[in-house]
Structures are given as structure tokens and as C-alpha cells.
Write a protein that holds these residues in place. Structure first.
Motif: not given
Length: 132
Positions: A37-45
């Protein structure tokens, strides 16, 4: 798609230096949901299963998950958020009492400070879109 769980009871025991609690798998699953939930806007492979491909990212997700559970255990929470904060805590000469119901973070989830730092160290929060 099945929910990802970023850490094992063994990793939690290594993180805390204590035997993992009997309900460690349930706590780790809930903590992993909070991390997601905290990473909804994170981008990673990620790979075809949605798991991170970068070992540093995978390690940070595991560390953050363990830190989240460690925080709950220290505050007497069970992963539901119902325990609140404080209600008489003493650490050496410092004493805190009362209950605080702080508003949730922008992500809608309250991350443990160490969990947030683990994610921040690898650039996962705040979420940023990087040009490729």
C-alpha cells in the motif's frame, strides 16, 4: 494474483534477534500488504510474477516488512492497527503515556519508522517516475 509476502518467519527472527511469534506468517502477510500500500506510486523492475528483480529492492522490501512487524510487536499491535499508540511506555528515563490516534499517512497506512527508512534508502518512497 496471490499476495506477495516479502519476508519469512526466519528473516523476522534474524531481524528482531528473537524467536518469531507463533502468528509470524499472518503478521508478515499483513505487513507485506502495508508495504504494498505504501508503494502504490513506486516504480521498480519486476519479473512475470510481480516480484522485484533487483536484489537491493527485494532486500529492502523484506527489511521493511520485518520492521513493520517488529514495530507492531513493540507497540502491542496485532497488525490490525487497533492497539493505538503508547498507553504507558518507559524506556530508561523516558516515559510516555496516553493514547494517540494519529491520522494515517498519505498512503492510508502507518509505516513503522524503520520500514519507511528501508524503503526510502532504495528510492521507493516517495514514489517517483524515472525516465528510462
Amino acid at each position: 494474483m496471490a499476495a506477495r509476502i516479502y519476508a519469512t518467519p526466519e528473516q523476522l527472527a534474524a531481524w528482531t534477534g528473537q524467536t518469531a511469534p507463533d502468528d509470524a506468517e499472518r503478521l508478515l502477510a499483513r505487513a507485506s500488504e502495508d508495504i504494498d500500500s505504501a508503494l502504490l506510486t513506486a516504480v521498480y523492475a519486476v519479473d512475470e510474477d510481480g516480484d522485484p528483480t533487483d536484489p537491493k529492492i527485494a532486500a529492502a522490501l523484506g527489511d521493511a516488512t520485518c520492521a513493520q512487524v517488529e514495530y507492531w510487536l513493540a507497540t502491542g499491535d496485532d497488525g490490525t492497527g487497533a492497539a493505538g499508540h503508547w498507553d504507558a511506555v518507559s524506556i530508561g528515563p523516558v516515559s510516555l503515556s496516553g493514547r494517540s490516534s494519529a491520522p494515517p499517512a498519505a498512503s492510508g497506512v502507518e509505516l513503522a519508522p524503520r520500514a519507511a527508512r528501508a524503503l526510502r534508502r532504495v528510492g521507493l518512497v516517495p514514489g517517483v517516475v524515472w525516465p528510462w
